[in-house]
Design an enzyme around this catalytic site. Structure first.
Site, short mmCIF file in Angstrom:
data_model
loop_
_atom_site.label_atom_id
_atom_site.label_comp_id
_atom_site.label_asym_id
_atom_site.label_seq_id
_atom_site.Cartn_x
_atom_site.Cartn_y
_atom_site.Cartn_z
CG HIS A 1 0.77 8.58 -7.15
ND1 HIS A 1 -0.50 8.71 -6.64
CD2 HIS A 1 0.82 9.41 -8.23
CE1 HIS A 1 -1.18 9.56 -7.38
NE2 HIS A 1 -0.40 10.01 -8.34
CG HIS B 1 0.44 6.13 -0.79
ND1 HIS B 1 -0.64 6.62 -1.48
CD2 HIS B 1 -0.08 5.58 0.35
CE1 HIS B 1 -1.74 6.38 -0.81
NE2 HIS B 1 -1.43 5.75 0.30
CG HIS C 1 -1.80 1.15 1.41
ND1 HIS C 1 -3.15 1.09 1.16
CD2 HIS C 1 -1.56 2.41 1.82
CE1 HIS C 1 -3.69 2.27 1.40
NE2 HIS C 1 -2.74 3.09 1.80
CD GLU C 2 1.41 3.68 3.66
OE1 GLU C 2 1.69 4.75 3.07
OE2 GLU C 2 0.32 3.50 4.24
#
Length: 621
Positions: A413, A410, A406-407
């Site tokens: 991104h 980020h 998940h992190e």
């Protein structure tokens, strides 16, 4: 500058619930982030902060002269860009220095210094918006046409012009900026009290172990396989929050009043409209999310009934939500977690995998829990000229692997946005941020199911996916429902106490969990949970987790199916950063989050996962 940029820099968090303390003595330095990539020490930070203050003095000369000519116009915009970029780096270091040890006074000091500096930045730059509006569209367009090097500011300038009716004159903007230093008390008190000063209860578990139930321990022991222990943990933890219900009520009510006041000052009809307008999000996105979720609560209730069956519980309670549906000797040290994550993102292409592979070796992460380290997990990516940073509280379990993916979604991104956009166009909003993280979670589940060797393993991953959909979609939509209700009341001039907030939250909590239908019973004490949620101090933030998992699931499914152009459409959203409005970016890629379709896809996915689980269980009869 974007209206939310300065206020948002000190939050620096895409947070999820925390993890428990564990002792990992090996490779301590390798598993902690290297803040020296930002600044060698506090002295270097102070030196750069002084340089920023010098730049703020230079920026004052632009006031009243911004539109004198195209050259002056560009020089002032360039200076503003550099100030914001420098402040982002300073704020990153301060926040992360504090978060690695919240009990260290030096961390609190530098964080407060950064906040003061941020107020100075906001005050010094407050003339820009009203002055740009005075220049007007025609003159600004003429400058853009005359100097092509201004092209990178086009979207930034358009966004300011779009907000003309919500921008005050120079004196008004200066006044709002000045009050910025005096209006952050609510979130500051919450952070200090909940992370450092709460007198956490101590209890003895069924195995004789004595445990202090702080936030990290609560997260660990609420998943205990012993039901009596789970109830003990819930009663102790929420009982302690209940003791402080009045204080947290005062704190949160002050936050709600602040949000309402700023909405009125900026000529918005209510707090929700004000929050959504920052990124030009249609109200229909928020309302459709909540209405679709309310209409599809039977899907959530089906999950709870399945959970009760798998746990062997006939009277499901709120403290039965967190234990794993499948237990076993499953351990995933960080090295294995990284390998699994890297294998799972192969559908995003060789360049993506190569960049992530290199990044995972360069100490961007602070991996394991420690006493006084901030709980939870987040990625901070606004240090434009450096690299993203990730705070984790990794526990060697599958949930930790999912959080890792998940992190890093980020982080990639931010990496791609920073690589492809100017600073002002790189700081993407949460609305698209959570798409990157939830898409990577779908990839991880797909990979884990492919390599699973047993039905028990498949149940572990499928159960985790269900819990993720509950926590990231339904729970966040429930939070959104609550936020809409309490903000609306304060916008109307109503008062709210801690007890009143617990009544509102409790009613919503019971409706979502099927209390009336007999699906799950929830004790009234647990309704104080609203006081525990840090996201509520960042108005109307959490709904974007739910919209993002809806969009991310659709994008991931298309990529995994190998649909032509699907991968490029998705990666282009990441590369675009903040160079366009997020709703438009996602809609142009084929997902309209103001329509029911993406949410229906989530409910369908959840039911499909439950079908797979029930098929496995049926084989065992």
């Amino acid at each position: 500058m974007k209206r939310t940029l300065i206020a948002g820099l000190l939050a620096l968090a895409f947070s999820i619930p925390g993890y428990s303390y564990a002792n990992h003595p090996n490779d301590i330095e390798a598993n902690q982030w290297n803040l020296k990539d930002l600044y060698m020490d506090r002295a270097a930070w102070d030196k750069d902060a002084k340089h920023l203050e010098t730049q703020l003095t230079q920026l004052e000369k632009c006031s009243g002269h911004l539109g004198s000519n195209a050259k002056q116009f560009k020089e002032c915009l360039d200076l503003t860009n550099d100030i914001l970029k420098r402040y982002a780096r300073l704020a990153n270091y301060a926040a992360q220095y504090r978060d690695q040890d919240t009990g260290n006074n030096a961390g609190q000091d530098i964080a407060q210094s950064a906040e003061i500096l941020g107020s100075k930045v906001e005050s010094a730059s407050s003339f820009l918006r009203p002055e740009l509006l005075t220049l007007g569209q025609k003159k600004i367009d003429a400058f853009l046409a005359r100097d092509k090097s201004l092209a990178g500011y086009a979207f930034y300038l358009h966004d300011i012009l779009r907000g003309s009716k919500h921008t005050l004159d120079k004196k008004g903007e200066e006044l709002v900026a000045t009050f910025g230093m005096a209006t952050n008390a609510a979130s500051a008190v919450y952070a200090t009290l909940s992370n450092a000063d709460m007198p956490w209860p101590k209890l003895k578990l069924s195995n004789g172990e004595e445990v202090v139930i702080d936030q990290s321990a609560y997260t660990k022991y609420r998943a205990s396989g012993n039901r009596a222990d789970r109830k003990l943990v819930f009663d102790a933890f929420w009982g302690k929050w209940k003791e402080f219900e009045r204080s947290y009520g005062v704190t949160f009510y002050e936050q709600l009043k602040k949000d309402s006041a700023y909405a009125k000052v900026r000529n918005y009809p209510d707090s929700l409209t004000s929050a959504l307008d920052g990124n030009d999000l249609p109200r229909a996105v928020y309302d459709t999310l909540v209405s679709q979720t309310q209409a599809n609560l039977p899907t959530l209730h089906r999950y709870f009934q399945l959970r009760a069956k798998m746990l062997g519980v006939s009277d499901l309670r709120y403290y039965d939500i967190y234990p794993a549906l499948v237990t076993g000797n499953y351990h995933y040290p960080i090295e294995d977690g990284v390998k699994l994550m890297l294998a799972s993102v192969k559908p995003l292409g060789e360049d993506y995998v190569a960049a992530m592979t290199k990044a995972t070796t360069e100490r961007w992460m602070d991996v394991y829990p420690r006493p006084h380290k901030r709980s939870g997990a987040y990625m901070s990516g606004t240090a434009y000229d450096v690299h993203p940073y990730l705070l984790l509280n990794y526990n060697d379990d599958y949930e930790s692997v999912s959080t890792l993916g998940h992190e890093w979604g980020h982080a990639m991104h931010s990496y791609l946005a920073n690589k492809n956009q100017s600073f002002l166009n790189s700081d993407y909003p949460t609305f698209t941020a959570e798409i990157a993280s939830t898409t990577n979670e779908v990839f991880l589940l797909d990979h884990m199911l492919k390599i699973a060797k047993t039905d028990d393993e498949r149940l572990l991953y499928l159960g985790s996916a269900l819990e993720n959909l509950r926590g990231t979609f339904f729970r966040q939509a429930m939070f959104a429902d609550f936020e809409r209700e309490v903000h609306a009341r304060v916008d109307k001039g109503e008062s709210l106490t801690g007890e009143g907030l617990s009544k509102i939250y409790g009613d919503i909590l019971k409706r979502y969990h099927g209390d009336k239908e007999g699906v799950m019973k929830i004790d009234d004490t647990y309704a104080v949970e609203w006081a525990y949620i840090p996201h509520f101090y960042n108005r109307f933030y959490v709904f974007q987790y739910a919209t993002s998992i809806a969009a991310g699931s659709m994008f991931a499914d298309e990529i995994l199916k190998g649909e032509p152009g699907a991968r490029d459409k998705y990666l282009n959203i990441l590369k675009a950063g903040a160079s366009a409005y997020p709703y438009d970016l996602v809609k142009n890629a084929g997902v309209d989050l103001a329509s029911p379709a993406p949410y229906q896809a989530v409910f369908k996915r959840m039911n499909t996962i439950m079908d797979q689980i029930e098929a496995i269980l049926a084989k065992r009869k």
